[in-house]
Design an enzyme around this catalytic site. Structure first.
Site, mmCIF file in Angstrom:
data_model
loop_
_atom_site.group_PDB
_atom_site.id
_atom_site.type_symbol
_atom_site.label_atom_id
_atom_site.label_comp_id
_atom_site.label_asym_id
_atom_site.label_seq_id
_atom_site.Cartn_x
_atom_site.Cartn_y
_atom_site.Cartn_z
ATOM 1 N N ARG A 297 0.815 -1.216 0.000
ATOM 2 C CA ARG A 297 0.000 0.000 0.000
ATOM 3 C C ARG A 297 0.844 1.260 0.000
ATOM 4 O O ARG A 297 0.573 2.211 -0.733
ATOM 5 C CB ARG A 297 -0.960 -0.025 1.205
ATOM 6 C CG ARG A 297 -2.113 -0.955 0.942
ATOM 7 C CD ARG A 297 -3.028 -1.184 2.121
ATOM 8 N NE ARG A 297 -4.125 -2.049 1.671
ATOM 9 C CZ ARG A 297 -5.182 -2.382 2.402
ATOM 10 N NH1 ARG A 297 -5.294 -1.954 3.643
ATOM 11 N NH2 ARG A 297 -6.116 -3.156 1.897
ATOM 12 N N TYR A 438 -6.370 -0.598 -7.020
ATOM 13 C CA TYR A 438 -5.719 -1.834 -6.554
ATOM 14 C C TYR A 438 -5.036 -1.671 -5.187
ATOM 15 O O TYR A 438 -4.935 -0.586 -4.673
ATOM 16 C CB TYR A 438 -4.832 -2.459 -7.624
ATOM 17 C CG TYR A 438 -3.580 -1.773 -8.128
ATOM 18 C CD1 TYR A 438 -2.933 -0.765 -7.467
ATOM 19 C CD2 TYR A 438 -3.024 -2.226 -9.333
ATOM 20 C CE1 TYR A 438 -1.765 -0.222 -7.967
ATOM 21 C CE2 TYR A 438 -1.856 -1.688 -9.843
ATOM 22 C CZ TYR A 438 -1.232 -0.687 -9.156
ATOM 23 O OH TYR A 438 -0.091 -0.151 -9.663
ATOM 24 N N GLU A 439 -4.634 -2.777 -4.622
ATOM 25 C CA GLU A 439 -4.081 -2.818 -3.252
ATOM 26 C C GLU A 439 -5.044 -2.231 -2.225
ATOM 27 O O GLU A 439 -4.627 -1.544 -1.286
ATOM 28 C CB GLU A 439 -2.734 -2.097 -3.185
ATOM 29 C CG GLU A 439 -1.609 -2.837 -3.836
ATOM 30 C CD GLU A 439 -1.503 -4.279 -3.331
ATOM 31 O OE1 GLU A 439 -1.341 -5.166 -4.164
ATOM 32 O OE2 GLU A 439 -1.620 -4.504 -2.108
ATOM 33 N N GLY A 440 -6.314 -2.525 -2.397
ATOM 34 C CA GLY A 440 -7.336 -1.952 -1.521
ATOM 35 C C GLY A 440 -7.812 -0.647 -2.112
ATOM 36 O O GLY A 440 -7.052 0.319 -2.191
ATOM 37 N N GLN A 445 -9.257 2.050 1.981
ATOM 38 C CA GLN A 445 -8.248 2.775 2.776
ATOM 39 C C GLN A 445 -8.926 3.698 3.779
ATOM 40 O O GLN A 445 -8.520 3.783 4.941
ATOM 41 C CB GLN A 445 -7.330 3.611 1.870
ATOM 42 C CG GLN A 445 -6.643 2.856 0.742
ATOM 43 C CD GLN A 445 -5.746 1.749 1.227
ATOM 44 O OE1 GLN A 445 -5.120 1.855 2.279
ATOM 45 N NE2 GLN A 445 -5.693 0.655 0.478
#
Lengths: 575, 575
Positions: A297, A438-440, A445
């Site tokens: 992240r 992406y990546e959450g 977040q």
């Protein structure tokens, strides 16, 4: 379109995040030789500018191609990857025990910005590999580490993260890929994973897949997920990795951007099951994945910084050359450079300060990771660990949002030429669009920030962060815009209090504007801290950020504090 | 991905903009038969949904192609254009004298929204033709009208606008295309034009180019520009239009979006000069172009509304089906539809209300145009004319900005699938990106608003507009969010006062945030006016807009009032 790593700004932000005396003996980075940080960045810049950046456009135009189960990366990328690996760039961050250079997270963060500014689609491959390295270092058995880790660290092999399935994106509890225990102590995987970045490619001799899957007797939900390592090639009788595992790429996605990066659908276990080994404990897979995800992240946040920096450089170069019209100040005959028009100035300055604020926040996050690892005092180490956890969703969410904002402003500065693909401004906008997803997603977040991080250490992490912001405001008492910055911090404080007292729905409703508010207050104070150096450019930019960007803070706080009832009521009309 | 014209919302906005009693005898639109507005929109919706929308994706995927000087539109587009022409849709707005239906601007505006919601790349062709029709109606000689106008009105032929050259975009004073007088009373054109939308295509039998060029003895700058008509085919000896004129398409741009719409480089006078006729007077070309541009600016705003509507529909349909995670309210086992998550609600609602606010502003602009033309009382007609002029840059700037914001939010709601081209969400984002650029960048719109429109009628137009906003606030005294809306109007009033007293640099510096502020205050009051109907959905959406969107108004006002000094100071570091 060119990209140069902005070494002056980067080193400035790096030293500020490291803190006074950090590179002196006994300091946080006292073990690094004198000037190592600067020289590492300068070398990284040289490599990125010369070897990676020239391949960015061909990556976009030609893209990764799929042919009979194989993936062919864009022309020149194989050679660039060899240079990357041979130059030792892949090993920067990893532990020396497995051949890594053990560079601090802060220095690695700055390098990550550079790789992604130069060629984001390329840099994504080692970026995900780095997450895998951390997960393996932390959770893999000694045997797995021995066989795989050094080769992934060196870059001889690459690694991937396999989480997403068609029905399981943000919600990993829905993962269906099955893992069965095999009598030999290994496991057999069956299932389909989608959106697997560099799941197949021709850059390296083997690909080590980390795969989230479910054992037959596992509980439902995320507590039934286990993490497995499944290599593309298994060792044959001679110990060489030549046996194809029962896993394959079934196709590539046709994407809006990052065309050079192959996004694969992966099929595991077509012919009985892909051979895999457990990483960590059974049913503890999500915890292992979180090791990767937090690191990833921050890295994605740094992708945003790199891309925003490049968009800014690109647009500013154009604005300094293109002549159109006359601004109010000078009604002379010849057309002016458009950078002289106040409206274009606003766009270019907004791009600059958003980039600098995002960089400052990401570097602070990285320095906190280092402090958590290196600080001898356990209390201070614990506080640093909490700070890294608090700042990570802000670093990811804000930096990737502003990457999109700056890329779009860049297109606008180019005018009609911005809409034409040949200038490259449009590519940056297309590439940037994946970053908030992406990546959450950035919604995830924001929910992480509001739902978990605000209460970290009994709310201590947040209190310390806000206190630090106020201390900057105090130190900058004479600063022209310090009043606006103080208001921004006060707005953050009020909104935080409101969220801590709110019920879940209200907190979730306010999460996204709260993350933005947090980033504006933190960004304004970090830029102001930099302005205390007295450098006229930093003073001017910090003041611009305060008066023209952070000034939105009170409105955002009102959305957080008062916006939820009308949101939840109106939301009912959507169902 | 489908598109349905939102007839309920459109008719509601149309009736609100028309005003009470407008469709009754003696009213503004009393000449229209009962229910004509509704039935016209319903027919337009049917045609757009069935004939135009299905060709939108193929337009994006295959695009317009260039081959040996010819341009081939995407598969199916020729047939669709024939149906468009034969259905009489091209003739809606034009004067009956030349075969048009003479429909009010308001009704035509609603149709324009529909065409562009269904297929923006296709709709762009008649959109520009409509501007050309207005310019010819207003300025062309009777002879030119007789020969060309009816054929362009019917759609038998199409028309283009040729303004931009490589060195002359926003700044038309830099136009270099030359026009020489010919003994036969015609002119000969030589030069290069770029970014010419539908400059060449295979949809119609002839293309009528309106070209801005400079006579040999013309003064420099914009006062030396003349407007010419140059058809692709000239009449031969038999009077049939079969002779190729000396003008050609040299190639198409490779663009970020609207791939179906050919963007041409046009070369005039390769072989001595393209035959052309003067439209209006020599050196008065810019005035003629402004006739086209104002109409085109509102139309581009409506493109934004149509696209935003479609992005909203697309994302909302997905959010109502896709199941991921559980929101705070219900911690049950099964995954919820993502539309139930407050954070997704915020995105979807924001898309809805921005679309509705932009629609309301555009329709008010169109109704003002009608009032200026139809009102018998010259004072009221003059005021309506000023109001249309005041609102036009807001309609264009705001609607096209929010088209980009909603398209990007739509991608975000789709998550990873949004980045994949097959869902279509990404296409909307790519298509939308041209809207803030063409027909005068949104920076130009803001400068027009601040530099010219605020002082229109001695500032009377602005005063009346703000008074109208306050009157809505008064009428909505009991409304939950009326306090926030009042603040927004007050912020607009304060920012306006500040700009009217400001020097040029400060006014230009504040132009873009001022346009946004104007749109938020006007949008909030128009949505609130609609909420006075008592419809619970309209009440909820108006309140959401106030509490979560228009609440930014005071911060924007501060940027306008206080942001310029730091902008101009920091801008100095860019030069």
């Amino acid at each position: 379109m060119t990209y140069f790593a902005p070494l002056d700004d980067m080193v400035f932000a790096l030293l500020q995040a490291a803190g006074d005396g950090a590179f002196e003996e006994g300091g946080l980075y006292g073990d690094l030789g004198d000037g190592v940080a600067e020289s590492t960045l300068a070398e990284a810049a040289k490599f990125a500018e010369q070897a990676l950046h020239p391949l960015d456009r061909v990556g976009d135009r030609i893209g990764a191609r799929f042919s009979e189960g194989a993936v062919i990366c864009p022309p020149g990328w194989r050679e660039a990857y060899s240079r990357w690996r041979d130059g030792g760039w892949n090993a920067l961050a990893a532990s020396p025990e497995f051949g890594g250079l053990g560079l601090p997270a802060l220095l690695n963060a700055a390098c990550t910005e550079i790789w992604n500014g130069a060629n984001m689609a390329f840099a994504l491959c080692p970026l995900l590999g780095q997450g895998a390295i951390e997960a393996l270092e932390a959770h893999a058995s000694e045997e797995l580490k021995r066989v795989y880790l050094a080769r992934v660290v060196s870059g001889e092999w690459t690694a991937t993260m396999n989480l997403t399935e068609p029905q399981a994106g943000s919600d990993l509890s829905l993962v269906r890929t099955r893992a069965e225990r095999s009598p030999d102590g290994a496991y057999r995987l069956k299932g389909q994973k989608i959106f697997i970045t560099y799941g197949e490619h021709d850059l390296a001799g083997n690909i080590v897949h980390l795969v989230l899957a479910r054992l037959p007797d596992a509980p439902e939900g995320t507590r039934g997920l286990s993490l497995f390592l499944a290599p593309k090639f298994l060792p044959g009788g001679d110990g060489r990795f030549t046996l194809r595992n029962d896993l394959r790429c079934a196709g590539l996605e046709h994407k809006l951007g990052i065309h050079g990066s192959p996004t694969c659908t992966m099929i595991y276990g077509d012919s009985g099951g892909a051979t895999a080994w457990l990483v960590g404990e059974e049913n503890k897979g999500l915890a292992c994945m979180f090791t990767m995800m937090n690191s990833a992240r921050l890295a994605v946040g740094l992708q945003g910084v790199g891309l925003a920096e490049r968009a800014t450089q690109t647009a500013l170069a154009y604005a300094r050359e293109r002549r159109q019209g006359r601004s109010g100040a000078d009604q002379g005959r010849s057309a002016e450079r458009i950078v002289e028009h106040p409206d274009v100035m606003r766009m270019a300055l907004t791009m600059q300060v958003l980039t600098q604020a995002a960089r400052a926040i990401c570097y602070e996050t990285a320095a906190s990771i280092d402090r958590a690892r290196r600080e001898r005092d356990p209390v201070r180490a614990g506080e640093a660990d909490e700070r890294a956890a608090l700042l990570t969703p802000v670093a990811k969410g804000f930096s990737t949002d502003i990457a999109n904002e700056t890329a779009s402003l860049g297109v606008q500065i180019f005018g009609g030429m911005g809409f034409i693909e040949e200038t490259g401004a449009a590519q940056l906008m297309r590439d940037a669009r994946i970053l908030p997803i992406y990546e959450g997603t950035n919604g995830i977040q924001a929910i992480d920030l509001v739902g978990r991080k605000l209460r970290l250490g009994g709310g201590g992490a947040l209190r310390r962060e806000i206190a630090d912001m106020y201390s900057v405001v105090e130190a900058a008492g004479g600063f022209a815009a310090s009043g606006v910055v103080r208001e921004a911090v006060a707005a953050l404080e009020a909104a935080s209090r409101s969220l801590l007292e709110a019920d879940t729905s209200k907190a979730l409703a306010g999460a996204t504007p709260y993350l933005r508010l947090f980033a504006l207050a933190r960004g304004a104070t970090l830029l102001m801290k930099g302005a205390l150096s007295g450098d006229p450019r930093r003073v001017a930019l910090a003041r611009f950020f305060a008066d023209n960007v952070a000034v939105a803070a009170p409105s955002l706080a009102r959305v957080v504090v008062d916006g939820a009832p009308s949101l939840l009521e109106a939301g009912g009309t959507l169902l």
